[in-house]
Design a protein around this motif. Structure first.
Motif, PDB file in Angstrom:
ATOM      1  N   SER A  15       0.819  -1.218   0.000  1.00 26.79           N
ATOM      2  CA  SER A  15       0.000   0.000   0.000  1.00 26.79           C
ATOM      3  C   SER A  15       0.851   1.267   0.000  1.00 26.79           C
ATOM      4  O   SER A  15       0.345   2.348  -0.283  1.00 26.79           O
ATOM      5  CB  SER A  15      -0.939   0.017   1.209  1.00 26.79           C
ATOM      6  N   THR A  16       2.147   1.133   0.290  1.00 29.88           N
ATOM      7  CA  THR A  16       3.027   2.309   0.302  1.00 29.88           C
ATOM      8  C   THR A  16       3.521   2.662  -1.100  1.00 29.88           C
ATOM      9  O   THR A  16       4.219   3.654  -1.269  1.00 29.88           O
ATOM     10  CB  THR A  16       4.232   2.102   1.248  1.00 29.88           C
ATOM     11  N   GLY A  17       3.155   1.846  -2.103  1.00 32.82           N
ATOM     12  CA  GLY A  17       3.478   2.175  -3.491  1.00 32.82           C
ATOM     13  C   GLY A  17       4.754   1.526  -3.997  1.00 32.82           C
ATOM     14  O   GLY A  17       5.333   0.646  -3.356  1.00 32.82           O
ATOM     15  N   ASP A  18       5.175   1.992  -5.197  1.00 33.79           N
ATOM     16  CA  ASP A  18       6.382   1.449  -5.824  1.00 33.79           C
ATOM     17  C   ASP A  18       7.569   1.548  -4.884  1.00 33.79           C
ATOM     18  O   ASP A  18       7.708   2.522  -4.147  1.00 33.79           O
ATOM     19  CB  ASP A  18       6.706   2.202  -7.118  1.00 33.79           C
ATOM     20  N   GLY A  19       8.406   0.539  -4.922  1.00 28.42           N
ATOM     21  CA  GLY A  19       9.579   0.508  -4.059  1.00 28.42           C
ATOM     22  C   GLY A  19       9.307  -0.148  -2.715  1.00 28.42           C
ATOM     23  O   GLY A  19      10.127  -0.079  -1.801  1.00 28.42           O
ATOM     24  N   TRP A  20       8.147  -0.801  -2.591  1.00 29.60           N
ATOM     25  CA  TRP A  20       7.796  -1.376  -1.294  1.00 29.60           C
ATOM     26  C   TRP A  20       8.758  -2.468  -0.865  1.00 29.60           C
ATOM     27  O   TRP A  20       9.020  -2.626   0.338  1.00 29.60           O
ATOM     28  CB  TRP A  20       6.343  -1.860  -1.278  1.00 29.60           C
ATOM     29  N   HIS A  21       9.334  -3.212  -1.809  1.00 28.64           N
ATOM     30  CA  HIS A  21      10.307  -4.248  -1.440  1.00 28.64           C
ATOM     31  C   HIS A  21      11.521  -3.614  -0.754  1.00 28.64           C
ATOM     32  O   HIS A  21      12.019  -4.125   0.255  1.00 28.64           O
ATOM     33  CB  HIS A  21      10.800  -5.008  -2.684  1.00 28.64           C
ATOM     34  N   SER A  22      11.979  -2.499  -1.301  1.00 29.78           N
ATOM     35  CA  SER A  22      13.149  -1.822  -0.725  1.00 29.78           C
ATOM     36  C   SER A  22      12.828  -1.265   0.654  1.00 29.78           C
ATOM     37  O   SER A  22      13.670  -1.293   1.553  1.00 29.78           O
ATOM     38  CB  SER A  22      13.624  -0.688  -1.643  1.00 29.78           C
ATOM     39  N   ARG A  23      11.600  -0.743   0.821  1.00 27.13           N
ATOM     40  CA  ARG A  23      11.224  -0.236   2.151  1.00 27.13           C
ATOM     41  C   ARG A  23      11.148  -1.365   3.166  1.00 27.13           C
ATOM     42  O   ARG A  23      11.558  -1.218   4.315  1.00 27.13           O
ATOM     43  CB  ARG A  23       9.903   0.532   2.066  1.00 27.13           C
ATOM     44  N   MET A  24      10.644  -2.511   2.746  1.00 24.87           N
ATOM     45  CA  MET A  24      10.587  -3.665   3.649  1.00 24.87           C
ATOM     46  C   MET A  24      12.005  -4.084   4.030  1.00 24.87           C
ATOM     47  O   MET A  24      12.289  -4.353   5.208  1.00 24.87           O
ATOM     48  CB  MET A  24       9.844  -4.825   2.982  1.00 24.87           C
ATOM     49  N   ASP A  25      12.902  -4.106   3.065  1.00 26.47           N
ATOM     50  CA  ASP A  25      14.303  -4.447   3.331  1.00 26.47           C
ATOM     51  C   ASP A  25      14.917  -3.457   4.319  1.00 26.47           C
ATOM     52  O   ASP A  25      15.637  -3.844   5.239  1.00 26.47           O
ATOM     53  CB  ASP A  25      15.097  -4.457   2.021  1.00 26.47           C
ATOM     54  N   GLU A  26      14.595  -2.182   4.150  1.00 31.49           N
ATOM     55  CA  GLU A  26      15.143  -1.148   5.044  1.00 31.49           C
ATOM     56  C   GLU A  26      14.665  -1.357   6.477  1.00 31.49           C
ATOM     57  O   GLU A  26      15.451  -1.258   7.428  1.00 31.49           O
ATOM     58  CB  GLU A  26      14.725   0.240   4.545  1.00 31.49           C
ATOM     59  N   VAL A  27      13.386  -1.661   6.654  1.00 29.03           N
ATOM     60  CA  VAL A  27      12.849  -1.908   7.998  1.00 29.03           C
ATOM     61  C   VAL A  27      13.546  -3.114   8.625  1.00 29.03           C
ATOM     62  O   VAL A  27      13.961  -3.068   9.790  1.00 29.03           O
ATOM     63  CB  VAL A  27      11.319  -2.120   7.943  1.00 29.03           C
ATOM     64  N   LEU A  28      13.702  -4.174   7.868  1.00 25.22           N
ATOM     65  CA  LEU A  28      14.371  -5.374   8.395  1.00 25.22           C
ATOM     66  C   LEU A  28      15.846  -5.106   8.714  1.00 25.22           C
ATOM     67  O   LEU A  28      16.361  -5.570   9.741  1.00 25.22           O
ATOM     68  CB  LEU A  28      14.240  -6.528   7.398  1.00 25.22           C
ATOM     69  N   ARG A  29      16.511  -4.336   7.841  1.00 24.01           N
ATOM     70  CA  ARG A  29      17.918  -3.999   8.082  1.00 24.01           C
ATOM     71  C   ARG A  29      18.079  -3.176   9.366  1.00 24.01           C
ATOM     72  O   ARG A  29      18.988  -3.414  10.161  1.00 24.01           O
ATOM     73  CB  ARG A  29      18.484  -3.243   6.882  1.00 24.01           C
ATOM     74  N   LYS A  30      17.175  -2.202   9.579  1.00 25.56           N
ATOM     75  CA  LYS A  30      17.233  -1.394  10.803  1.00 25.56           C
ATOM     76  C   LYS A  30      17.028  -2.262  12.036  1.00 25.56           C
ATOM     77  O   LYS A  30      17.702  -2.083  13.054  1.00 25.56           O
ATOM     78  CB  LYS A  30      16.188  -0.279  10.756  1.00 25.56           C
ATOM     79  N   HIS A  31      16.111  -3.218  11.935  1.00 23.34           N
ATOM     80  CA  HIS A  31      15.872  -4.128  13.060  1.00 23.34           C
ATOM     81  C   HIS A  31      17.130  -4.946  13.358  1.00 23.34           C
ATOM     82  O   HIS A  31      17.532  -5.074  14.521  1.00 23.34           O
ATOM     83  CB  HIS A  31      14.695  -5.059  12.741  1.00 23.34           C
ATOM     84  N   VAL A  32      17.755  -5.476  12.310  1.00 22.77           N
ATOM     85  CA  VAL A  32      18.983  -6.266  12.494  1.00 22.77           C
ATOM     86  C   VAL A  32      20.070  -5.405  13.126  1.00 22.77           C
ATOM     87  O   VAL A  32      20.763  -5.848  14.058  1.00 22.77           O
ATOM     88  CB  VAL A  32      19.459  -6.842  11.133  1.00 22.77           C
ATOM     89  N   ASN A  33      20.240  -4.173  12.671  1.00 23.13           N
ATOM     90  CA  ASN A  33      21.268  -3.291  13.232  1.00 23.13           C
ATOM     91  C   ASN A  33      21.010  -2.969  14.700  1.00 23.13           C
ATOM     92  O   ASN A  33      21.940  -2.938  15.517  1.00 23.13           O
ATOM     93  CB  ASN A  33      21.377  -2.000  12.419  1.00 23.13           C
ATOM     94  N   ARG A  34      19.751  -2.740  15.067  1.00 23.38           N
ATOM     95  CA  ARG A  34      19.413  -2.478  16.476  1.00 23.38           C
ATOM     96  C   ARG A  34      19.731  -3.689  17.338  1.00 23.38           C
ATOM     97  O   ARG A  34      20.296  -3.577  18.428  1.00 23.38           O
ATOM     98  CB  ARG A  34      17.932  -2.116  16.627  1.00 23.38           C
TER      99      ARG A  34
END
Length: 89
Positions: free
Chosen positions: A65-84
């Motif tokens: 629902s966030t539009g084009d590029g949603w795969h990259s946004r999902m990756d970013e959220v997961l990457r931030k979680h891993v870094n934390r």
């Protein structure tokens, strides 16, 4: 039909006399790359790995629902979680 040597010389002379049809310089020829090398996405410094993963419908629907590029946004959220998690350790 292949031109004779005289015809070939005449064709080349006519081509060289046309200012819009000058032969390529050696530098221009050296700079040329095959068209297929220019196709597609440029290589990334951040290589990704293809993986088959199942997510809950709610998660996928939200990111889609966030539009084009949603795969990259999902990756970013997961990457931030891993870094934390890595920092808290």
């Amino acid at each position: 039909m292949v031109p004779t040597a005289a015809e070939d010389r005449a064709i080349n002379a006519a081509a060289r006399s046309d200012p819009d049809a000058q032969p390529l310089t050696p530098a221009q020829l050296k700079a040329m790359v095959p068209l297929r090398a220019l196709r597609g996405r440029p290589p990334s410094n951040n290589q990704k790995v293809l993986a088959s993963v199942r997510y809950s419908r709610e998660v996928v629907d939200y990111f889609k629902s966030t539009g084009d590029g949603w795969h990259s946004r999902m990756d970013e959220v997961l990457r931030k979680h891993v870094n934390r998690r890595a920092r808290s350790g």
